[in-house]
Design a protein around this motif. Structure first.
Motif, mmCIF file in Angstrom:
data_model
loop_
_atom_site.group_PDB
_atom_site.id
_atom_site.type_symbol
_atom_site.label_atom_id
_atom_site.label_comp_id
_atom_site.label_asym_id
_atom_site.label_seq_id
_atom_site.Cartn_x
_atom_site.Cartn_y
_atom_site.Cartn_z
ATOM 1 N N ALA A 1 0.311 0.051 -32.710
ATOM 2 C CA ALA A 1 0.195 -1.163 -31.896
ATOM 3 C C ALA A 1 1.534 -1.555 -31.271
ATOM 4 O O ALA A 1 2.579 -1.507 -31.926
ATOM 5 N N THR A 2 1.474 -1.911 -29.987
ATOM 6 C CA THR A 2 2.665 -2.351 -29.256
ATOM 7 C C THR A 2 2.319 -3.573 -28.417
ATOM 8 O O THR A 2 1.159 -3.826 -28.103
ATOM 9 N N HIS B 1 -3.836 2.058 -22.853
ATOM 10 C CA HIS B 1 -3.354 2.026 -24.238
ATOM 11 C C HIS B 1 -2.003 2.723 -24.384
ATOM 12 O O HIS B 1 -1.561 2.983 -25.503
ATOM 13 N N GLU B 2 -1.339 3.020 -23.287
ATOM 14 C CA GLU B 2 -0.026 3.670 -23.308
ATOM 15 C C GLU B 2 1.010 2.712 -22.735
ATOM 16 O O GLU B 2 0.926 2.339 -21.561
ATOM 17 N N ASN C 1 3.111 -2.034 -18.808
ATOM 18 C CA ASN C 1 1.885 -1.923 -19.588
ATOM 19 C C ASN C 1 2.332 -2.069 -21.038
ATOM 20 O O ASN C 1 3.095 -1.239 -21.520
ATOM 21 N N PRO C 2 1.882 -3.123 -21.725
ATOM 22 C CA PRO C 2 2.338 -3.333 -23.103
ATOM 23 C C PRO C 2 1.704 -2.384 -24.106
ATOM 24 O O PRO C 2 2.062 -2.411 -25.285
ATOM 25 N N GLY C 3 0.784 -1.543 -23.678
ATOM 26 C CA GLY C 3 0.058 -0.680 -24.598
ATOM 27 C C GLY C 3 -1.044 -1.454 -25.286
ATOM 28 O O GLY C 3 -1.415 -2.543 -24.873
ATOM 29 N N SER C 4 -1.560 -0.899 -26.356
ATOM 30 C CA SER C 4 -2.641 -1.529 -27.105
ATOM 31 C C SER C 4 -2.083 -2.230 -28.338
ATOM 32 O O SER C 4 -1.282 -1.652 -29.074
ATOM 33 N N LEU C 5 -2.538 -3.459 -28.560
ATOM 34 C CA LEU C 5 -2.120 -4.224 -29.740
ATOM 35 C C LEU C 5 -3.131 -4.029 -30.874
ATOM 36 O O LEU C 5 -3.370 -4.920 -31.674
ATOM 37 N N HIS C 6 -3.714 -2.857 -30.946
ATOM 38 C CA HIS C 6 -4.724 -2.552 -31.961
ATOM 39 C C HIS C 6 -4.439 -1.162 -32.524
ATOM 40 O O HIS C 6 -4.135 -0.236 -31.785
#
Length: 154
Positions: free
Chosen positions: A135-136, A112-113, A126-131
Motif C-alpha cells: 500500500a502507498t 495501482h502503480e 498516481n499515489p498507487g493503491s492504498l490497499h
C-alpha cells in the motif's frame, strides 16, 4: 499546505484511516476513487480536514463526479480516477485534459502503480493503491517555493 492523495482503497477503511493519522499536517485529503464508501465514512471522523472525492470504476451507484478541478493555494489541481482517460494505456489523454483545464497538477489512480513526474509545467501523480501488502499514498506539498510530490509506503 500539505495534501494527502489516496486512491484504490477497495473497502480498506483501516488503511485509509492510518494514512490520515500518519499525516496530521495534511489539511486536505483527495481520494481518487475505488473507495467512495469508506472515504465517505472516514471523512466524518476528521471534520477538521477538507475532503475531495471522485468516483472510480468500482464505485457502483455512486453520485460523485468522474473528475474535478480545485484551486488550492493558487494552484489548479485536476483529479480523476483515470479509467475514463485510459491511463492503463498511456497518459496522453489525461495530460491533454489537465492542460485544457489549465491545471498545474494532475492526479489519477486506477493502475495501482505509484508514480510522480513533471512535464512542461504539469506535475503528475498516481499515489498507487492504498490497499494490500504494498500500500502507498501520495503527499502533495504546495509551498511558496513550489510544488513537491512524494510517494510514501504505508
Amino acid at each position: 499546505m500539505r495534501i494527502l492523495v489516496v486512491s484504490d482503497t477497495h473497502r480498506d477503511s483501516w488503511s485509509l484511516q492510518e494514512a490520515i493519522l500518519r499525516q496530521p499536517k495534511a489539511e486536505v485529503v483527495i481520494h481518487l476513487g475505488d473507495g467512495a464508501d469508506e472515504a465517505e465514512m472516514i471523512k466524518h471522523k476528521f471534520p477538521e480536514k477538507q475532503f475531495y472525492m471522485v468516483r472510480g470504476n468500482c464505485d457502483w451507484s455512486c453520485n460523485l463526479p468522474m473528475e474535478q478541478i480545485v484551486t488550492i493555494e493558487g494552484k489548479r489541481i485536476f483529479f480523476t480516477h483515470g479509467y475514463a482517460q485510459n491511463v492503463k494505456y498511456g497518459l496522453y489523454q489525461l495530460k491533454s485534459e489537465a492542460r485544457e483545464q489549465g491545471a498545474d497538477v494532475a492526479l489519477f489512480g486506477h493502475t495501482h502503480e505509484s508514480m510522480t513526474d513533471y512535464e512542461d509545467g504539469l506535475y503528475l501523480m498516481n499515489p498507487g493503491s492504498l490497499h494490500g501488502m504494498d500500500a502507498t499514498y501520495g503527499i502533495l506539498d504546495l509551498t511558496p517555493a513550489g510544488i513537491v510530490t512524494n510517494i510514501i509506503r504505508l
